[in-house]
Design an enzyme around this catalytic site. Structure first.
Site, PDB file in Angstrom:
ATOM      1  N   LYS A 111       0.723  -1.235  -0.068  1.00  0.00           N
ATOM      2  CA  LYS A 111       0.039  -0.078   0.031  1.00  0.00           C
ATOM      3  C   LYS A 111       0.877   1.140   0.029  1.00  0.00           C
ATOM      4  CE  LYS A 111      -3.205   2.108   3.013  1.00  0.00           C
ATOM      5  NZ  LYS A 111      -4.136   1.910   4.098  1.00  0.00           N
TER       6      LYS A 111
ATOM      7  N   SER B 174      -3.133   2.518 -17.499  1.00  0.00           N
ATOM      8  CA  SER B 174      -2.388   2.174 -16.430  1.00  0.00           C
ATOM      9  C   SER B 174      -2.040   3.482 -15.356  1.00  0.00           C
ATOM     10  CB  SER B 174      -1.130   1.858 -16.930  1.00  0.00           C
ATOM     11  OG  SER B 174      -0.365   2.795 -17.628  1.00  0.00           O
TER      12      SER B 174
ATOM     13  N   GLY C 135      -4.567   6.854 -19.773  1.00  0.00           N
ATOM     14  CA  GLY C 135      -5.741   6.049 -20.610  1.00  0.00           C
ATOM     15  C   GLY C 135      -7.062   6.556 -19.746  1.00  0.00           C
ATOM     16  N   ALA C 136      -7.934   5.627 -19.751  1.00  0.00           N
ATOM     17  CA  ALA C 136      -9.262   5.816 -19.207  1.00  0.00           C
ATOM     18  C   ALA C 136      -9.302   5.978 -17.608  1.00  0.00           C
ATOM     19  CB  ALA C 136     -10.298   4.528 -19.283  1.00  0.00           C
ATOM     20  N   ALA C 137      -8.480   5.658 -17.044  1.00  0.00           N
ATOM     21  CA  ALA C 137      -7.987   6.012 -15.546  1.00  0.00           C
ATOM     22  C   ALA C 137      -7.759   7.368 -15.136  1.00  0.00           C
ATOM     23  CB  ALA C 137      -7.072   5.125 -14.937  1.00  0.00           C
TER      24      ALA C 137
ATOM     25  N   THR D 198      -6.265  -0.870 -12.001  1.00  0.00           N
ATOM     26  CA  THR D 198      -5.309  -0.910 -13.427  1.00  0.00           C
ATOM     27  C   THR D 198      -4.201  -1.566 -13.392  1.00  0.00           C
ATOM     28  OG1 THR D 198      -4.692   0.668 -15.003  1.00  0.00           O
ATOM     29  CG2 THR D 198      -4.281   1.411 -12.603  1.00  0.00           C
ATOM     30  N   TYR D 199      -3.043  -1.113 -13.759  1.00  0.00           N
ATOM     31  CA  TYR D 199      -1.724  -1.848 -13.592  1.00  0.00           C
ATOM     32  C   TYR D 199      -0.621  -1.017 -13.705  1.00  0.00           C
ATOM     33  CZ  TYR D 199      -1.043  -1.369 -18.576  1.00  0.00           C
ATOM     34  OH  TYR D 199      -0.985  -0.825 -19.748  1.00  0.00           O
TER      35      TYR D 199
END
Length: 116
Positions: free
Chosen positions: A9, A25, A73-75, A57-58
């Site tokens: 975390k 990502s 991207g979408a994130a 995501t990654y």
């Protein structure tokens, strides 16, 4: 029996960039990744403290020492620069092992994203 527990975390880190036109990502400073025992391509959950968004995501490795935390991207629609996020990964482990497992948790300076 296996259960899923928090493995790593990064608690309260500041988003520095949001790049909608990049393949999806999250790019994270390699110093933060090392401290939190995270690796490139690892799946992560992200919680945005500013707007309540939660998504997965990654990881992509960011430049070491840069403090970068960039949603791609979408994130990039889920947070904007200046937002405070928590980045978490999970691991499956045996129930008995999970009882004594200690996750790697880091608390960076939210002004610089550097380790304190």
């Amino acid at each position: 029996m296996f259960i899923e527990v928090v493995k790593s975390k990064i608690h309260r880190v500041t988003v520095t960039e949001a790049n909608l036109n990049y393949i999806g990502s999250i790019t994270v400073d390699e110093d933060l990744l090392d401290a939190a025992n995270l690796i490139a391509n690892e799946k992560v959950s992200i919680v945005n403290n500013n707007n309540g968004e939660r998504f997965e995501t990654y990881i992509i490795k960011g430049q070491r020492g840069s403090g970068v935390v960039c949603l791609n991207g979408a994130a990039a629609r889920k947070a904007q620069p200046g937002d405070i996020v928590i980045i978490m990964s999970y691991a499956l482990m045996d129930f008995e092992e999970a009882k004594t497992f200690k996750p790697a948790v880091v608390f960076p300076d939210t002004a610089t994203n550097k380790l304190v």
